[in-house]
Write a protein that holds these residues in place. Structure first.
Motif, PDB file in Angstrom:
ATOM      1  N   ILE A  12      44.614 -28.008   8.741  1.00  0.00           N
ATOM      2  CA  ILE A  12      43.582 -28.910   8.228  1.00  0.00           C
ATOM      3  C   ILE A  12      44.010 -29.314   6.824  1.00  0.00           C
ATOM      4  CG2 ILE A  12      41.173 -29.129   7.552  1.00  0.00           C
ATOM      5  CD1 ILE A  12      40.515 -26.999   9.671  1.00  0.00           C
ATOM      6  N   LEU A  93      39.308 -35.851   5.865  1.00  0.00           N
ATOM      7  CA  LEU A  93      39.749 -34.558   6.373  1.00  0.00           C
ATOM      8  C   LEU A  93      40.623 -34.856   7.578  1.00  0.00           C
ATOM      9  CD1 LEU A  93      39.353 -31.429   6.208  1.00  0.00           C
ATOM     10  CD2 LEU A  93      37.518 -31.724   7.882  1.00  0.00           C
ATOM     11  N   LEU A  95      43.275 -33.349  10.767  1.00  0.00           N
ATOM     12  CA  LEU A  95      43.871 -32.295  11.576  1.00  0.00           C
ATOM     13  C   LEU A  95      45.314 -32.706  11.794  1.00  0.00           C
ATOM     14  CD1 LEU A  95      41.168 -31.720  14.343  1.00  0.00           C
ATOM     15  CD2 LEU A  95      41.423 -30.538  12.156  1.00  0.00           C
ATOM     16  N   TYR A 125      35.144 -31.119  15.885  1.00  0.00           N
ATOM     17  CA  TYR A 125      35.607 -32.330  15.229  1.00  0.00           C
ATOM     18  C   TYR A 125      35.619 -33.527  16.167  1.00  0.00           C
ATOM     19  CZ  TYR A 125      37.404 -28.933  11.863  1.00  0.00           C
ATOM     20  OH  TYR A 125      37.523 -27.916  10.962  1.00  0.00           O
TER      21      TYR A 125
END
Length: 156
Positions: A12, A93, A95, A125
């Motif tokens: 992350i 944010l 991934l 998410y």
């Protein structure tokens, strides 16, 4: 609980706003924009402008007819450049997954498949904008690739 044959490793990352420069096209199939960039001289031109070849693939999504809205790009902190488009990502944010292995084994497609069918539906998410494939290494002759998949997300 995420079900699958193998655990999916990811990191992350929080990333501030950044801009990219490249060519964006809607083509009738996935990967069509890369074929354009490799054949029309834009990959060489972007290297003259930025110092590197295209190393980012931005996927804005597929249309109803299956066509792909895609951009080949490089990170860019300069202004507008004639013949190219810019796109700015807001702070987000992300991934980050890795697809590393044999191109002929469809390693990139397999990782995407697992992300979309196994990981995201069972995670907290959801995607919130265009995704990025960062081509760290890609060699058709050696049949090997290393691609980072960057997915901007928000919590459900």
């Amino acid at each position: 609980m995420i079900k699958g044959v193998e655990k999916m490793d990811y990191t992350i990352a929080e990333k501030g706003s950044f801009q990219v420069l490249g060519i964006r096209r809607i083509t009738p199939y996935g990967g069509g924009t890369w074929a354009i960039a490799k054949s029309d001289g834009s990959n060489e031109k972007i290297k003259e402008i930025s110092g590197k070849f295209f190393d980012l693939g931005l996927c804005f999504g597929f249309q109803e007819d299956g066509s792909d809205d895609y951009m080949c790009a490089v990170e860019w902190d300069g202004g507008e450049v004639e013949g190219f488009e810019t796109f700015t990502f807001p702070s987000a944010l992300w991934l980050v997954f890795e697809a590393k292995g044999a191109i002929s084994d469809n390693v990139l497609g397999s990782v995407w498949n697992r992300i979309n069918r196994e990981f995201l539906p069972n995670s907290r998410y959801q995607k919130c904008m265009a995704t990025i494939e960062k081509y760290v290494y890609w060699n058709d002759v050696e049949d090997v690739c290393d691609v980072e998949i960057w997915i901007p997300v928000e919590k459900r």
